[in-house]
Write a protein that holds these residues in place. Structure first.
Motif, PDB file in Angstrom:
ATOM      1  N   LEU A 174     -43.655  -2.644  52.215  1.00  0.00           N
ATOM      2  CA  LEU A 174     -44.045  -1.296  52.724  1.00  0.00           C
ATOM      3  C   LEU A 174     -45.397  -1.095  52.253  1.00  0.00           C
ATOM      4  O   LEU A 174     -45.331  -0.805  51.017  1.00  0.00           O
ATOM      5  N   CYS A 175     -46.278  -0.770  53.104  1.00  0.00           N
ATOM      6  CA  CYS A 175     -47.536  -0.588  52.837  1.00  0.00           C
ATOM      7  C   CYS A 175     -48.067   0.821  52.921  1.00  0.00           C
ATOM      8  O   CYS A 175     -47.834   1.184  54.053  1.00  0.00           O
ATOM      9  N   HIS A 176     -48.690   1.601  52.138  1.00  0.00           N
ATOM     10  CA  HIS A 176     -48.879   2.838  52.317  1.00  0.00           C
ATOM     11  C   HIS A 176     -50.463   3.396  52.663  1.00  0.00           C
ATOM     12  O   HIS A 176     -50.792   4.459  52.845  1.00  0.00           O
ATOM     13  N   THR A 177     -51.220   2.340  52.473  1.00  0.00           N
ATOM     14  CA  THR A 177     -52.668   2.492  52.854  1.00  0.00           C
ATOM     15  C   THR A 177     -53.141   1.287  53.612  1.00  0.00           C
ATOM     16  O   THR A 177     -52.505   0.146  53.424  1.00  0.00           O
ATOM     17  N   TYR A 178     -54.228   1.362  54.321  1.00  0.00           N
ATOM     18  CA  TYR A 178     -54.862   0.327  54.910  1.00  0.00           C
ATOM     19  C   TYR A 178     -55.195  -0.638  53.987  1.00  0.00           C
ATOM     20  O   TYR A 178     -54.921  -1.937  54.275  1.00  0.00           O
ATOM     21  N   GLU A 179     -55.706  -0.293  52.819  1.00  0.00           N
ATOM     22  CA  GLU A 179     -56.158  -1.432  51.797  1.00  0.00           C
ATOM     23  C   GLU A 179     -54.985  -2.116  51.436  1.00  0.00           C
ATOM     24  O   GLU A 179     -55.178  -3.392  51.253  1.00  0.00           O
ATOM     25  N   GLU A 180     -53.908  -1.729  50.886  1.00  0.00           N
ATOM     26  CA  GLU A 180     -52.798  -2.440  50.521  1.00  0.00           C
ATOM     27  C   GLU A 180     -52.007  -3.291  51.796  1.00  0.00           C
ATOM     28  O   GLU A 180     -51.564  -4.478  51.396  1.00  0.00           O
ATOM     29  N   ALA A 181     -52.164  -2.832  53.144  1.00  0.00           N
ATOM     30  CA  ALA A 181     -51.849  -3.653  53.952  1.00  0.00           C
ATOM     31  C   ALA A 181     -52.670  -4.914  54.138  1.00  0.00           C
ATOM     32  O   ALA A 181     -52.160  -6.061  54.146  1.00  0.00           O
ATOM     33  N   GLU A 182     -53.909  -4.708  54.139  1.00  0.00           N
ATOM     34  CA  GLU A 182     -54.903  -5.769  54.350  1.00  0.00           C
ATOM     35  C   GLU A 182     -54.803  -6.906  53.193  1.00  0.00           C
ATOM     36  O   GLU A 182     -54.590  -7.955  53.467  1.00  0.00           O
ATOM     37  N   GLN A 183     -54.249  -6.430  51.996  1.00  0.00           N
ATOM     38  CA  GLN A 183     -54.209  -7.320  50.807  1.00  0.00           C
ATOM     39  C   GLN A 183     -52.907  -7.993  51.085  1.00  0.00           C
ATOM     40  O   GLN A 183     -52.853  -9.121  50.722  1.00  0.00           O
ATOM     41  N   HIS A 184     -51.913  -7.157  51.370  1.00  0.00           N
ATOM     42  CA  HIS A 184     -50.666  -8.090  51.696  1.00  0.00           C
ATOM     43  C   HIS A 184     -50.743  -8.990  52.904  1.00  0.00           C
ATOM     44  O   HIS A 184     -50.242 -10.077  52.738  1.00  0.00           O
ATOM     45  N   PHE A 185     -51.526  -8.759  53.755  1.00  0.00           N
ATOM     46  CA  PHE A 185     -51.767  -9.662  55.132  1.00  0.00           C
ATOM     47  C   PHE A 185     -52.392 -10.881  54.306  1.00  0.00           C
ATOM     48  O   PHE A 185     -51.928 -12.040  54.887  1.00  0.00           O
ATOM     49  N   HIS A 186     -53.355 -10.890  53.764  1.00  0.00           N
ATOM     50  CA  HIS A 186     -53.784 -12.145  53.394  1.00  0.00           C
ATOM     51  C   HIS A 186     -53.139 -12.793  52.214  1.00  0.00           C
ATOM     52  O   HIS A 186     -53.082 -13.999  52.456  1.00  0.00           O
ATOM     53  N   LEU A 187     -52.274 -12.039  51.606  1.00  0.00           N
ATOM     54  CA  LEU A 187     -51.546 -12.869  50.702  1.00  0.00           C
ATOM     55  C   LEU A 187     -50.465 -13.621  51.332  1.00  0.00           C
ATOM     56  O   LEU A 187     -50.279 -14.824  51.038  1.00  0.00           O
ATOM     57  N   LEU A 188     -49.978 -13.023  52.431  1.00  0.00           N
ATOM     58  CA  LEU A 188     -48.868 -13.800  53.205  1.00  0.00           C
ATOM     59  C   LEU A 188     -49.519 -14.939  53.979  1.00  0.00           C
ATOM     60  O   LEU A 188     -48.813 -16.018  53.962  1.00  0.00           O
ATOM     61  N   MET A 189     -50.704 -14.772  54.477  1.00  0.00           N
ATOM     62  CA  MET A 189     -51.235 -15.746  55.131  1.00  0.00           C
ATOM     63  C   MET A 189     -51.527 -17.346  54.398  1.00  0.00           C
ATOM     64  O   MET A 189     -51.196 -18.084  54.502  1.00  0.00           O
ATOM     65  N   ASN A 190     -52.019 -16.553  53.149  1.00  0.00           N
ATOM     66  CA  ASN A 190     -52.524 -17.724  52.077  1.00  0.00           C
ATOM     67  C   ASN A 190     -51.351 -18.352  51.628  1.00  0.00           C
ATOM     68  O   ASN A 190     -51.037 -19.636  51.484  1.00  0.00           O
ATOM     69  N   SER A 191     -50.117 -17.858  51.490  1.00  0.00           N
ATOM     70  CA  SER A 191     -48.770 -18.264  51.202  1.00  0.00           C
ATOM     71  C   SER A 191     -48.232 -19.413  52.150  1.00  0.00           C
ATOM     72  O   SER A 191     -47.739 -20.246  51.768  1.00  0.00           O
ATOM     73  N   GLN A 192     -48.226 -18.915  53.442  1.00  0.00           N
ATOM     74  CA  GLN A 192     -47.792 -19.691  54.264  1.00  0.00           C
ATOM     75  C   GLN A 192     -48.703 -20.868  54.517  1.00  0.00           C
ATOM     76  O   GLN A 192     -48.195 -22.026  54.656  1.00  0.00           O
TER      77      GLN A 192
END
Length: 930
Positions: A174-192
């Protein structure tokens, strides 16, 4: 035993973990030869995730799919089946959905087919639901930030960011800001990418608000049967907003069910699922039901809900219905379209919530639960040696209990009993740990320099008067020695400076540089360090004092009383003398108290366990007992021991530690005193004792700990306790030869009267935070002024009342208690406290960036507040306001942490990392069946 082999027919269960094992077991019970087909990329943890109820399951064959092609997998399965006819391919676990669809289609069996190639894709699910005209989640997904940027820029926060093929809670945030969502997006793509996922993508979705429901269905040839509806019981606990307390069945004729069932079946049709089980997670939003996600497999949770659903529905569950759908169509079509209303029994799954933490020594409540009339089973990963934490999410839930009975009142009573056991922390017996038996005045005197302090500007009548009372005609030509003028000692030095005395700061060898730096309230005329021998120290003092005359030597802070007595005696000043060596030694204190005929602490001291007195004490004293170093000056080494083995172990540990440190190796074993704790402050001159204040500690249970300090309250001199405490302490002062100066007695009021815990021959500590409160209560004086009077103003000292007058105001010290934990973003509660009518002073070490934990002892409290007011009702109201803020967890705003957004059925379908093996405690009730 489920041996199978009674038929020349086989079924394939793809990824048979969790409830998939239950499906395999049910087919095996019916005589089918079951082949376990594991996806080639499934984790080893999942392969070993076999529910306890399926421990007797024996597969006809166990094979892995080919990583190369479906054709190779088909050949592997056919070879495993041998002469047996393959009758069905059934999905066991979430990971196996695509393989089950492809294999069943290729073999020409009952199938959902592959015309929807990625049925697990949560983004695709929402698109199909939306295309069918049903409420769906607003979302955007893709492999680059460009694919989701517009959504993240325009959607209201928080938003959910997760992999498109999330299983369980993996990667969901659950992301509360754009910056947090962007960071988690990249984390998930890199992990996959790292794990070689070809179809890896990320889904960003609106955050749905409302109650969470689950609709479980089974289908054959597009005919759908709703086999159960559940709702999650979520509440606040331990500072977390959403803790799962259980899963409850929902009546199929309820208003919610009448919305949920058609919506869920519409979702199943939209995803073109015509055969097999589904587990549909739905949020009931303000504008109706909305899909969270659909899992094309049975409800998870190891299938532990089967006995409950069978009892509720009259003999069937989703597991049975799934096997019927594939292998017994007549029986499947005879099932009702939805569960009966009303249910044929009562029950629920109770999620166990922990309100404490520790290492488990025993689990007594589990066996007690087993005896409850409605108990069916208990599933937990907690066993002896497990580490339990406060429940704040699904991963800190400590287990689940299934309750079922024909009588709903029985279920209700048993549920209430379980909740009561949680609340009183009776689920576990924890291993004992070294306990902090230190009092608040010891703790805060040591950490003063790190504290943040806030004072009120609105209560000038309670502040310290700027008094320059001349004590003697020649005060400006005289000097006073203050030994260790830090903490409360700094206030004595400051009071002396106000009266124009020159202050010599005499520092003992044991005082640290940090403690010296805390004495910032005054400027010393001279600083002298204790020398190796007393004569050298005296020479240094006389040299520093010249040309002025030394007129008094007063003990300021910890560790200074022995040097104070020696110096004052040698200089011919008012003194307690050195006839009693080590007057602050607790062992000596108790011996002198006992010799005087006063109630003392039962104890034994020695350096060997073989010492007769020690051995006799350990054998016959009632446990628990306190074991600590003889030269006890703080919390180090103090332990509450609950049996003789624990006491012997700690005794030996202390002796070895003290010897290695070159210290006195004597260890004291003492009775553990039970009762209220009091602090009695005196000032004496020539054996005349004045009681300047009495305090009582407010100790309560909180966060699983029984002795949490909630504050310190003044005790009136005319109270019944004071009439017992004052004479007892004065007799103790006489027994210990304390004739001059301040003292602070720690006393416990036991069932047979007051007992001295220890006497400090100095002023009350706590950095003097209590001074404004004491001054407001007495109407103008405190122990600090009385101490200076005792040495330097005889007339004023004797004019003081024998004990405190009737209090002129109402007040107390409130210790702030945390019922949550996290990293502090801001402290709004402190701002509220400072606006309270009775607020005078706030002291805390908590600021932005601090880590706050649950308060279980003095070291985990989050501050102290002094409240003072002329009206008692105002004081009570302000205390209640603070306590409510603590309970509501509004003292602090915490930095946002990762939030798990999956229901228990998803979490428990996958192995839980970092936890032990599953324990399943089952009922032996004859009507239970698996």
């Amino acid at each position: 035993m489920c041996l199978g082999g009674q038929r020349s027919e086989a079924i394939v269960v793809v990824d048979p973990y969790s409830t998939g094992s239950c499906i395999a077991r049910e087919a095996s019970k019916r005589g089918y030869n079951v082949i376990a087909l594991w996806s080639h990329d499934i984790s080893p943890d999942n392969k070993f995730h076999v529910p306890s109820s399926c421990a007797d399951l024996v597969y006809f064959a166990v094979v892995d799919s080919s990583p190369n092609s479906l054709e190779e997998t088909v050949n592997i399965v056919k070879q495993a089946a041998g002469p047996n006819v393959i009758k069905a391919v059934i999905c066991g676990g979430e990971h196996g959905v695509p393989l089950a669809d492809a294999l069943s289609e290729t073999l020409g069996l009952l199938t959902n087919g592959t015309h929807i190639p990625q049925r697990r894709d949560k983004k695709l699910q929402q698109e199909l639901v939306k295309a069918a005209g049903l409420r769906s989640v607003r979302q955007a997904g893709g492999r680059t930030m460009k694919d989701v940027e517009e959504f993240l820029r325009t959607e209201s926060y928080p938003v959910v960011v997760k992999p498109v093929e999330s299983a369980g809670s993996e990667g969901v945030k659950l992301c509360h800001t754009y910056e947090e969502a962007e960071q988690h997006f990249h984390l998930l793509m890199n992990s996959q990418r790292k794990v070689g996922s070809k179809d890896g993508a990320v889904l960003c979705q609106e955050f749905l608000m409302g109650k969470e429901y689950v609709v479980d269905t089974v289908s054959r040839d597009g005919v759908h049967k709703t086999v159960m509806i559940w709702v999650y019981d979520k509440r606040q606990a331990n500072g977390a907003a959403f803790v799962y307390f259980g899963i409850l069945p929902v009546d199929s004729e309820s208003p919610e069910a009448k919305l949920l069932i058609p919506y869920a079946l519409g979702v199943v049709d939209a995803l073109q699922i015509r055969n097999g089980a589904t587990h549909c997670e739905i949020m009931m939003t303000a504008d109706g039901p909305c899909l969270v996600e659909l899992n094309a497999r049975a409800h998870g949770g190891d299938g532990n809900w089967q006995p409950l659903t069978k009892a509720l529905c009259g003999g069937y569950s989703q597991v049975d219905a799934t096997v019927d759908a594939y292998l017994n169509p007549d029986k499947f079509f005879s099932l009702p379209d939805k569960p009966p209303s009303p249910f044929l029994a009562s029950g629920q799954e109770v999620k166990l919530v922990s309100y404490s933490k520790g290492i488990v020594k025993a689990t007594p409540a589990f066996e007690i639960f087993r005896m409850l009339p409605s108990f069916v089973l208990l599933q937990t990963m907690i066993d002896v040696g497990s580490e339990v934490d406060y429940s704040t999410d699904l991963f800190t839930c400590i287990g689940g209990v299934i309750l079922m009975h024909k009588d709903s009142e029985v279920v209700k009573r048993d549920h209430q009993f379980i909740r009561y056991a949680e609340e009183v922390n009776a689920l576990f017996v924890y291993e004992t740990k070294q306990e902090n038996l230190i009092k608040p005045h010891h703790l805060f005197a040591a950490e003063g320099p790190s504290l943040i302090r806030h004072f009120s500007n609105d209560l000038p009548e309670f502040g310290a008067p700027l008094m320059k009372r001349m004590t003697t005609v020649k005060a400006s030509e005289e000097t006073v020695i203050v030994v260790n003028p830090f903490s409360i000692g700094a206030h004595i030095a400051q009071e002396l400076s106000k009266r124009t005395f020159r202050v010599i700061a005499l520092w003992t060898k044991a005082i640290s540089e940090t403690q010296r730096q805390s004495s910032v309230n005054f400027k010393a005329f001279a600083n002298v360090d204790e020398r190796e021998v007393l004569e050298e120290t005296l020479e240094a003092i006389q040299e520093a004092a010249e040309p002025f005359r030394v007129v008094a030597c007063i003990c300021g802070g910890e560790e200074g009383s022995s040097l104070t007595d020696a110096v004052s005696e040698k200089l011919g000043l008012r003194t307690n003398g050195t006839q009693i060596k080590n007057r602050e030694n607790r062992k000596i204190q108790q011996e002198l108290i006992q010799e005087a005929g006063l109630r003392s602490v039962r104890q034994a001291t020695g350096v060997n366990l073989s010492d007769d007195t020690v051995n006799e004490f350990l054998l016959h004293e009632k446990y628990p007992i306190v074991v600590k170093p003889a030269d006890f000056v703080g919390p180090d080494g103090v332990k509450l021991c609950h049996d003789i083995d624990e006491a012997k172990d700690h005794f030996s540990y202390l002796v070895d530690l003290l010897k290695k440190s070159g210290l006195d190796a004597s260890v004291i074993c003492q009775e553990y005193l039970k009762g209220k704790e009091y602090m009695i402050d005196h000032v004496s001159r020539d054996g005349v004792h004045k009681t300047t204040m009495i305090w009582v500690y407010d100790k309560q249970s909180a966060n699983g700990s029984n002795g949490v300090y909630f504050g310190m309250l003044p005790v009136a001199a005319e109270s019944s306790e004071a009439r017992m405490l004052i004479p007892y302490v004065r007799w103790s002062l006489d027994a210990l030869g304390v004739k001059n100066g301040p003292s602070q007695a720690e006393v416990i009021m036991t069932p047979d009267g007051p007992v001295l815990v220890g006497l400090n021959v100095r002023c009350h500590g706590d950095d003097g935070t209590w001074i404004p409160l004491a001054r407001a209560l007495t109407g103008g004086y405190t122990q600090v002024e009385a101490t200076v009077d005792a040495f330097l103003d005889q007339k004023h000292f004797y004019s003081l009342p024998d004990a405190m007058p009737k209090f002129k105001s109402f007040g107390q010290l409130v210790t702030l208690v945390s019922y949550s934990r996290g990293s502090v973003a801001s402290t709004p509660g402190y701002d509220v406290i400072q606006q309270l009518p009775s607020f005078f002073y706030l002291e805390t070490s908590i600021k932005e960036g601090s880590e706050v934990n649950y308060t279980t002892d003095l070291f985990t409290n989050v501050g102290r507040v002094i409240l003072v007011h002329r009206e008692e009702e105002v004081l009570k109201s302000d205390v209640a306001k603070i306590r409510q803020m603590e309970k509501d967890n509004t003292l602090f705003q915490y930095k946002v942490q990762d939030t798990i957004l999956k229901g228990p059925s998803s979490i428990y379908s996958s192995p839980r990392r970092g936890r032990g093996h599953q324990r399943l405690i089952s009922s032996d009730r004859p009507e239970m069946y698996w």
